[in-house]
Design an enzyme around this catalytic site. Structure first.
Site, PDB file in Angstrom:
ATOM      1  N   ASP A   2      -3.245   4.404   2.822  1.00 11.94           N
ATOM      2  CA  ASP A   2      -3.556   4.778   4.202  1.00 11.94           C
ATOM      3  C   ASP A   2      -3.166   6.231   4.419  1.00 11.94           C
ATOM      4  OD1 ASP A   2      -4.454   2.265   4.956  1.00 11.94           O
ATOM      5  OD2 ASP A   2      -2.505   1.618   5.734  1.00 11.94           O
ATOM      6  N   ASP A  42       1.444   4.701   2.327  1.00 10.42           N
ATOM      7  CA  ASP A  42       1.108   5.305   3.616  1.00 10.42           C
ATOM      8  C   ASP A  42       1.553   6.765   3.610  1.00 10.42           C
ATOM      9  OD1 ASP A  42       0.470   2.645   5.087  1.00 10.42           O
ATOM     10  OD2 ASP A  42       2.493   2.308   4.322  1.00 10.42           O
ATOM     11  N   ASP A  79       0.857  -1.194   0.000  1.00  7.49           N
ATOM     12  CA  ASP A  79       0.000   0.000   0.000  1.00  7.49           C
ATOM     13  C   ASP A  79       0.891   1.241   0.000  1.00  7.49           C
ATOM     14  OD1 ASP A  79       1.085   0.224   2.540  1.00  7.49           O
ATOM     15  OD2 ASP A  79      -0.822   0.274   3.597  1.00  7.49           O
TER      16      ASP A  79
HETATM   17  P1  ATP Z   1       4.171  -2.617   3.029  1.00 12.67           P
HETATM   18  O1  ATP Z   1       5.245  -2.183   2.119  1.00 12.67           O
HETATM   19  O2  ATP Z   1       3.799  -4.051   2.849  1.00 12.67           O
HETATM   20  O3  ATP Z   1       2.976  -1.714   3.010  1.00 12.67           O
HETATM   21  P2  ATP Z   1       4.695  -1.385   5.552  1.00 12.67           P
HETATM   22  O4  ATP Z   1       5.861  -1.488   6.448  1.00 12.67           O
HETATM   23  O5  ATP Z   1       4.433  -0.066   4.913  1.00 12.67           O
HETATM   24  O6  ATP Z   1       4.826  -2.540   4.479  1.00 12.67           O
HETATM   25  P3  ATP Z   1       2.021  -1.216   6.669  1.00 12.67           P
HETATM   26  O7  ATP Z   1       1.098  -2.338   7.020  1.00 12.67           O
HETATM   27  O8  ATP Z   1       1.570  -0.307   5.584  1.00 12.67           O
HETATM   28  O9  ATP Z   1       3.429  -1.883   6.371  1.00 12.67           O
HETATM   29  O10 ATP Z   1       2.258  -0.419   7.989  1.00 12.67           O
HETATM   30  C1  ATP Z   1       3.120   0.706   8.062  1.00 12.67           C
HETATM   31  C2  ATP Z   1       3.273   1.149   9.476  1.00 12.67           C
HETATM   32  O11 ATP Z   1       2.044   1.637   9.982  1.00 12.67           O
HETATM   33  C3  ATP Z   1       3.725   0.033  10.409  1.00 12.67           C
HETATM   34  O12 ATP Z   1       4.812   0.505  11.150  1.00 12.67           O
HETATM   35  C4  ATP Z   1       2.579  -0.216  11.329  1.00 12.67           C
HETATM   36  O13 ATP Z   1       3.017  -0.449  12.634  1.00 12.67           O
HETATM   37  C5  ATP Z   1       1.778   1.074  11.242  1.00 12.67           C
HETATM   38  N1  ATP Z   1       0.357   0.758  11.308  1.00 12.67           N
HETATM   39  C6  ATP Z   1      -0.348   0.058  10.397  1.00 12.67           C
HETATM   40  N2  ATP Z   1      -1.630  -0.056  10.759  1.00 12.67           N
HETATM   41  C7  ATP Z   1      -1.743   0.583  11.934  1.00 12.67           C
HETATM   42  C8  ATP Z   1      -2.816   0.834  12.836  1.00 12.67           C
HETATM   43  N3  ATP Z   1      -4.042   0.385  12.603  1.00 12.67           N
HETATM   44  N4  ATP Z   1      -2.554   1.556  13.934  1.00 12.67           N
HETATM   45  C9  ATP Z   1      -1.322   2.017  14.173  1.00 12.67           C
HETATM   46  N5  ATP Z   1      -0.269   1.820  13.373  1.00 12.67           N
HETATM   47  C10 ATP Z   1      -0.469   1.111  12.275  1.00 12.67           C
HETATM   48 MN    MN Z   2       2.679   0.270   3.798  1.00  9.99          MN
HETATM   49 MN    MN Z   3      -0.457   0.745   5.586  1.00 11.70          MN
END
Ligand code: ATP
Ligand code: MN
Ligand code: MN
Length: 379
Positions: free
Chosen positions: A303, A206, A204
């Site tokens: 997100d 962020d 995703d």
């Molecule tokens: P990817 O590349 O697969 O997206 P990512 O490291 O960006 O990997 P994400 O699941 O997007 O993974 O999460 C990014 C960060 O946001 C993580 O550090 C996670 O702890 C934090 N995070 C995700 N969801 C929540 C939530 N509901 N509440 C608080 N923090 C969150």
């Molecule tokens: Mn992510």
């Molecule tokens: Mn995310």
């Protein structure tokens, strides 16, 4: 000379937040195996076991060279009996029998397919499997009621299981920037999550939004979402409004992992970029485009988080990840420093007060940790 004498011995601190873990992993065969077993445990709601495998994988991720000999693992932290067995199996036989049998198991395959739907977690997938649903076709004909998120997830299943590239993340960032700036001119947006850690792809995008004047950011998310909706950028969105301040009953409120920022979980409709390639390639693409009926856009999970400037450093640290790095930071804070770290604040239990910070560096300093930049938080 025996193997033991030749073996390189590694020394690694036990918390992932004390280590520098780049994307340059020299032990992908071992860490992929351990990550798969972690995932299997998480999908079976065995969270303790899942974390144990994640920690073991993270230790191997930060080693400066490939492990070739079990002797090299002596003295390494976080490697339990089970992880040892898996590593030994791979070093001796080239594969892990447990990993192989997991990959072939019908239950694991069904859990993967079903939780691959946005909005479907381990619990729902398990319930469906017990109702005899193992794939998307069976789900569609089952008559199970899906919520709005799950319907969108099913509709855009293929796109959402396709990795998001950095270029696509940047394109999303530009759209969100335009939306944010048009409703609140001096607001700032930052790419967080895996892309901030230097990953080339992700599941995703962020993004963290803030404004230099405290309070100006209040109520921003609904406006941004309306703007995006009016321009046709959103295929799905669920916005949650900030409940941190209202629910705060005093400084001793137990910290929760779920933070309470204004937040939006969404699915964007991203226009595909037409490749600026040679004319011949373009013509070929044109033909292919018609034959395959390929769409001009793709769905991308996005997100969005809004943070007041006073909490920005905590939000930035908390949302940059990796998930294990975050978990380990909180464990370090609690167990080693008697502090509670969240994405909003850092509370010192001994001093009974919040510790302020305007940068990630300050938060690491409060925690008595060496500063680890985002590119080295890939635990
Ligand atoms: P990817 O590349 O697969 O997206 P990512 O490291 O960006 O990997 P994400 O699941 O997007 O993974 O999460 C990014 C960060 O946001 C993580 O550090 C996670 O702890 C934090 N995070 C995700 N969801 C929540 C939530 N509901 N509440 C608080 N923090 C969150
Ligand atoms: Mn992510
Ligand atoms: Mn995310």
């Amino acid at each position: 000379q025996n193997d033991e004498a030749k073996a390189v011995v590694f020394s690694v601190p036990s918390y992932a937040c004390q280590r520098r873990t780049t994307l340059d992993n020299h032990n992908t065969i071992l860490t992929d195996a351990l990550s798969l077993l972690a995932e299997k445990a998480e999908l079976s709601e065995e969270d303790g076991r899942g974390v144990a495998f994640r920690r073991a994988a993270a230790v191997l991720k930060c080693l400066p060279q490939p492990v070739t000999n079990m002797m090299q693992l002596r003295g390494l932290p976080c490697l339990g009996e089970h992880s040892f067995r898996v590593i030994k199996d791979i070093l001796e036989n080239g594969t892990s029998s447990e990993v192989e049998s997991t990959q072939q198991s019908e239950r694991y395959k069904a859990l993967k397919v079903l939780t691959g739907i946005f909005g479907v977690g381990a619990k729902t997938a398990d319930r469906w499997i017990r109702a005899g649903i193992h794939n998307l076709r069976q789900l569609q004909t089952s008559g199970q009621t899906l919520n709005q998120a799950q319907r969108a997830g099913l509709q855009h299943y293929d796109d959402l299981n396709l990795p998001v590239t950095k270029a696509e993340a940047d394109a999303i960032g530009e759209i969100v920037e335009e939306a944010v700036v048009s409703v609140l001119p001096d607001a700032q947006i930052t790419l967080i999550g895996g892309f901030r850690r230097g990953k080339l792809t992700g599941h995703d995008v962020d993004l963290l939004i803030t404004h230099p004047d405290e309070g100006k950011e209040v109520g921003l998310m609904p406006k941004v979402v309306s703007w995006l909706q009016s321009k046709g950028f959103l295929l799905y969105q669920k916005t949650t409004i900030n409940s941190y301040l209202e629910s705060e009953e005093g400084p001793r409120r137990p910290s929760s992992n779920m933070d309470r920022f204004e937040r939006c979980f969404s699915i964007f409709k991203l226009q595909k970029k037409v490749e600026a390639a040679q004319p011949e390639t373009q013509a070929e693409n044109g033909i292919q485009h018609h034959k395959s009926g390929c769409r001009l856009w793709r769905a991308v999970r996005v997100d969005l988080v809004v943070s007041p400037i006073s909490q920005f450093a905590f939000a930035l640290l908390g949302w940059t990840g990796s998930k294990l790095f975050e978990r380990e930071l909180r464990r370090w804070a609690g167990h080693e420093k008697a502090m509670s770290l969240g994405s909003h604040a850092l509370y010192d239990n001994r001093q009974s007060r919040y510790l302020r910070a305007t940068s990630e560096e300050e938060i690491f300093a409060h925690l008595g940790l060496e500063y680890i930049p985002p590119s080295e938080r890939n635990a």
